[in-house]
Enzyme design. Structure first.
Site, PDB file in Angstrom:
ATOM      1  N   CYS A   1      -8.833   0.805  17.522  1.00  0.00           N
ATOM      2  CA  CYS A   1      -9.885   1.706  18.023  1.00  0.00           C
ATOM      3  C   CYS A   1     -10.733   2.279  16.887  1.00  0.00           C
ATOM      4  CB  CYS A   1      -9.293   2.841  18.859  1.00  0.00           C
ATOM      5  SG  CYS A   1      -8.446   4.113  17.894  1.00  0.00           S
TER       6      CYS A   1
ATOM      7  N   GLN B   1     -15.086   2.845  -7.735  1.00  0.00           N
ATOM      8  CA  GLN B   1     -14.456   1.777  -6.942  1.00  0.00           C
ATOM      9  C   GLN B   1     -13.006   2.153  -6.661  1.00  0.00           C
ATOM     10  OE1 GLN B   1     -15.607  -2.309  -8.770  1.00  0.00           O
ATOM     11  NE2 GLN B   1     -15.978  -0.813 -10.361  1.00  0.00           N
ATOM     12  N   ASN B   2     -12.553   3.237  -7.265  1.00  0.00           N
ATOM     13  CA  ASN B   2     -11.136   3.590  -7.168  1.00  0.00           C
ATOM     14  C   ASN B   2     -10.808   4.237  -5.830  1.00  0.00           C
ATOM     15  OD1 ASN B   2     -11.016   2.624  -9.709  1.00  0.00           O
ATOM     16  ND2 ASN B   2     -10.790   4.596 -10.731  1.00  0.00           N
ATOM     17  N   VAL B   3      -9.566   4.015  -5.416  1.00  0.00           N
ATOM     18  CA  VAL B   3      -9.134   4.500  -4.107  1.00  0.00           C
ATOM     19  C   VAL B   3      -8.092   5.609  -4.259  1.00  0.00           C
ATOM     20  CG1 VAL B   3      -9.647   2.309  -2.950  1.00  0.00           C
ATOM     21  CG2 VAL B   3      -7.397   2.633  -3.996  1.00  0.00           C
TER      22      VAL B   3
ATOM     23  N   CYS C   1      -4.178   5.217  20.431  1.00  0.00           N
ATOM     24  CA  CYS C   1      -4.179   4.009  21.278  1.00  0.00           C
ATOM     25  C   CYS C   1      -2.961   3.119  21.055  1.00  0.00           C
ATOM     26  CB  CYS C   1      -5.460   3.209  21.043  1.00  0.00           C
ATOM     27  SG  CYS C   1      -5.438   2.257  19.515  1.00  0.00           S
TER      28      CYS C   1
ATOM     29  N   HIS D   1     -15.090   1.823  -2.228  1.00  0.00           N
ATOM     30  CA  HIS D   1     -14.042   1.009  -1.605  1.00  0.00           C
ATOM     31  C   HIS D   1     -13.060   1.837  -0.786  1.00  0.00           C
ATOM     32  CE1 HIS D   1     -14.846  -2.201  -4.966  1.00  0.00           C
ATOM     33  NE2 HIS D   1     -15.757  -2.212  -4.018  1.00  0.00           N
TER      34      HIS D   1
ATOM     35  N   TYR E   1       0.830  -1.218   0.000  1.00  0.00           N
ATOM     36  CA  TYR E   1       0.000   0.000   0.000  1.00  0.00           C
ATOM     37  C   TYR E   1       0.864   1.268   0.000  1.00  0.00           C
ATOM     38  CZ  TYR E   1      -4.340  -2.484   0.020  1.00  0.00           C
ATOM     39  OH  TYR E   1      -5.402  -3.265  -0.381  1.00  0.00           O
TER      40      TYR E   1
ATOM     41  N   ALA F   1     -10.376   4.864 -22.150  1.00  0.00           N
ATOM     42  CA  ALA F   1     -11.288   5.864 -21.588  1.00  0.00           C
ATOM     43  C   ALA F   1     -10.805   7.291 -21.864  1.00  0.00           C
ATOM     44  CB  ALA F   1     -11.439   5.632 -20.089  1.00  0.00           C
TER      45      ALA F   1
END
Ligand code: BJW
Ligand code: ZN
Length: 247
Positions: A130, A101-103, A150, A119, A67, A231
């Protein structure tokens, strides 16, 4: 202009309630890898096997490496003409909803407002203990980021397989697709649910569904019209052809 494109443009010009549903393909031309198909592997690993709570539990360091690598790519990327055309559509039709749906938040950076992120997104992180949300922006994160409230392990603010989508966002997407006279489905393999089910919601309610994709998808057979191509080329053409005086 190809007949399918002019047919789609005519339908778009008439639309009173338009929904656009996007997937990873819309950001492909911004240099962001898609999940499935060529270029979908990360260090030989399938990203879809890393996008699970089980993978995070088993090896949080590996999942965070994946990530953090993607956060870096996104931080350096810019919206492409497909994102810009979608943002421009917002002011061309009486009612418009963008569901993604893209992040990567490239739609927002292109100027789209009120984007329904099914998403989640890569910018926000959440505490796995927490549940507090943190917004570190796009600055690099430590290998294993910790919650300053925390001390728990933070996780990406995205929706993994087997996890529920944010219920209010999913409900808004369902409402919009139910009422849509036209659903434009851009750059998604239509393989992941409940997002792919939105196509059936519009179809079932008698709306038109037009797909823009470089290849046929799981939905191609059951929709109204499929436009094959990138696209970033097709959407600006569609916009210019549907609204010639305004572009
Ligand atoms: C171009 C292009 C260019 C390239 N121009 N085009 C019903 C039936 C069966 C299973 C289920 C079901 N309901 C729920 C499930 C389980 C599961 C699921 O769908 N599984 C399927 C794989 C079968 N769904 C879930 O678990 C969801 N949660 C849920 O439903 O909770 C309740 C529940 C749980 C368990 C059981 C039952 C109910 C959560 C789904 C979360 C998905 N998360 C991910 C990762 C997000 C975090 C991250 O980014 O790492 O979301 S997976 C990944 O796939 C990501 C994407 O948003 C999503 C969709 O992918 P997308 O966008 O379509 O990308 P690609 O790569 O697949 O396709 C790209 C397309 O672009 C291709 O078509 C190319 O051709 C095209 N393209 N270049 C135009 N230039
Ligand atoms: Zn915490």
């Amino acid at each position: 202009m190809p007949p399918d494109l002019s047919h789609a443009a005519a339908r778009l010009a008439q639309s009173k309630r338009l929904v656009v549903l996007t997937g990873a393909g819309v950001s492909a031309e911004s240099g962001i890898p898609t999940f499935r198909g060529p270029g979908g592997l990360w260090r030989g690993l399938d990203p879809l096997r890393l996008a699970t709570p089980q993978a995070f539990e088993a090896n949080p360091r590996l999942v965070w490496e994946f990530y953090n690598w993607r956060r870096e790519i996104v931080a350096q990327a810019a919206p492409n003409p497909a994102h810009l055309a979608i943002a421009a559509l917002e002011d061309r039709v009486p009612a418009f909803t963008l569901v993604t749906q893209n992040v990567d938040r490239l739609h927002q950076r292109a100027g789209s407002r009120d984007v329904l992120e099914l998403h989640g997104n890569l910018q926000i992180v959440r505490c796995s203990l927490c549940d507090r949300a943190h917004d570190p922006g796009w600055t690099p994160l430590p290998a294993l980021p910790m919650c300053d409230h925390c001390g728990g392990l933070l996780r990406p603010g995205v929706v993994w397989f087997g996890e529920s989508l944010p219920p209010d966002i999913l409900q808004s997407a369902l409402n919009a697709t139910l009422e849509a006279d036209l659903l434009l489905v851009v750059g998604t393999s239509a393989a992941v649910y409940p997002a792919a089910g939105l196509i059936d919601v519009t179809m079932g309610a008698g709306g038109t569904v037009i797909e823009v994709n470089t290849a046929p998808t799981a939905a191609t057979q059951r929709i109204s019209l499929s436009l094959l191509g990138p696209a970033a080329e097709i959407l600006p053409q569609l916009l210019a052809s549907a609204f010639p005086s305004k572009t």
